[in-house]
Structures are given as C-alpha cells and as structure tokens.
Enzyme design. Structure first.
Site: not given
Length: 278
Positions: A211, A248
């Site tokens: 991210k 995740r």
C-alpha cells in the site's frame, strides 16, 4: 498467524491489476499462493483502490465465478476461500459456490442487504473500516482523535449493527482498513494502535500489502515492487508478534518466511527465559 493470499481478478487493482484478470491465470495464481504457504485465499473481482471505477454485482460475479469454483474444487477445505465483495448478491453466490468467508471492505455500508445476507449464510465475515467509496475516500481522511481510537469506535458501531442483524459475534473478523480514508501516517498509527481493536475479542486481519504508506519506504532505493514486498513481510512478522489473526498479502512466500523468523525467535527467547529461571 494466518497468511491470506490475494487473487485480484481485475484489470485495475492498484498493485497487480490485469495480471490475473483471465480466469485461468487467476486460478493458477491462487494455486501458486497456496504453494507459497498461503492458508487462506481472498478472491476479488472489483478494485477498491482510491479512484477505481465501481462495477455492478453481475459484472463482479462474471469475473470471479469460474475462479471461485475451480479453487474450491482444488484447495478447499484445507485452504478456505474468502471473496472480497460489498455486494450481498455476490456474497450469496460465492457462499453457495463454496466460499466460507465474505470480505467486505465497506463494513456493511456498501449494500444494506449485506448484514442480513451474511447472517442467513452463516459464514465468517470480515468487517473492514472505511469511509465513503473509491471516489470519495481520500476526502474523508480527517480524524479528531488518534486514528486508532476513531477506527476502533467506528468498527464497533458497524459490529454492533452486524450483530443486531443476526451475525454471530464469533463470525466477525475486524480489519482497520489501511489505506481506506487514511493518509500514510494514519496507516502507521492504526498499526501501532492495533491492540485497541484486538482487545474487543474478535479476530483481526490487517491488509498492509504494497500500500501507499509502504511505497514511501522504497523511494530512496528505487525498486518499488520488490521493496514493497520486503516491507510488507517485515510488517507481517511484527504483527505476528502482536497476536494478529491474519495478514492479507500479495506475496505469500515473503510473509510466510518473515512470520517463521519471528516465531522461531519467540520460541528461542522462551527457552532462554526458562533456562535463566531454572
């Protein structure tokens, strides 16, 4: 700690959009993630990155139905399948096809039928924190208190609504929603305060993989992709020390190794402490 491998059956996901958009490629990638050590797979047919184009549930299911069915047939029940959707109709079709987890990035805000549908299905439900939608989330990155406190409080309000709709509390998995209506500093602060969410008694999943807040660490080095996987793996190891239920990730192998290192060191430290006390 569990490692959830990401299977993006999309043309526009922020990190690997388009690589697995064809069903045969996504199926092969899911199996590859299992070989790397992923013990849960998360299949998504719609990108939810900031600015992504939203699609309807029929298009979403068209993208993923062959992938879900094929992976259920080849890896389930040893590897449970999660489907990343905020559409109640997709959740129902996925559960009927064999998925056992619904991963809702909107925490029930995206479809008013989601809570009731999940309650009826009796599957596990990942309730993620977020604000707005892909077009509006970046304008909602404002927190009056420490972000960990506000994220916890907003998650609990959604949790209470989910339970009131009939979802069993033990079925609910909470996710702080890194990158969703959060700046990079907010993401780091949410991780630092993750124990606030864990103290509520639910399993906690964290999706830090590749991210934006991690990409900032890669800029001085200049090799963004591999370095983001290294940074992701480091975070996975640290979260395992904190007792998080699952991470995740896009690169399962790197996180599996990092988590293994942390677990080995904890075992060695326990033996050392026992020897000191003998």
């Amino acid at each position: 700690m569990h490692v959830m491998g990401i299977v993006n059956v999309t043309p526009d996901s922020f990190s690997d959009g388009g690589l697995w958009k064809e069903a045969h490629a996504a199926i092969a990638h899911g199996r590859e993630l299992v070989e790397q050590g992923a013990d849960i797979l998360d299949i998504g047919g719609e990108s939810t990155r900031p600015g992504a184009t939203m699609i309807d549930s029929s298009q979403e299911w068209e993208r993923i139905h062959d992938v879900v069915k094929a992976l259920v047939a080849s890896v389930y029940p040893e590897v449970p399948l999660s489907v990343d959707t905020y559409h109640a109709s997709t959740a129902r079709l996925a559960a009927e096809a064999g998925a056992s987890i619904i991963n809702d990035v909107t925490g029930g805000q995206g479809d008013p039928e989601m809570f009731a549908t999940v309650a009826e299905l009796g599957c596990d439900y990942i309730l993620q924190h977020g604000r707005g939608n892909p077009q509006t989330m970046n304008s909602l990155e404002h927190y009056e208190q420490h972000v960990a406190v506000e994220v916890r409080d907003e998650l609990l309000r959604s949790r209470d609504a989910a339970v009131a709709a009939g979802i069993a509390p033990e079925r609910i998995i909470l996710d702080p929603g890194l990158g969703f209506a959060k700046t990079g500093d907010h993401d780091w602060d949410a991780i630092a305060g993750i124990e606030l969410i864990m103290h509520e008694g639910h399993r906690v999943l964290v999706g830090a993989s590749r991210k934006r807040f991690i990409s900032e660490l890669s800029k001085p080095i200049g090799a963004e992709g591999p370095d983001r996987d290294v940074a992701t793996a480091v975070i996975s190891g640290l979260l395992s020390d904190m007792g998080v239920w699952s991470v995740r990730v896009h690169n399962a192998a790197a996180s599996v190794v990092a988590i293994g290192v942390h677990e080995q060191l904890k075992s060695a430290q326990a033996r050392w402490q026992a020897a000191q006390n003998a």
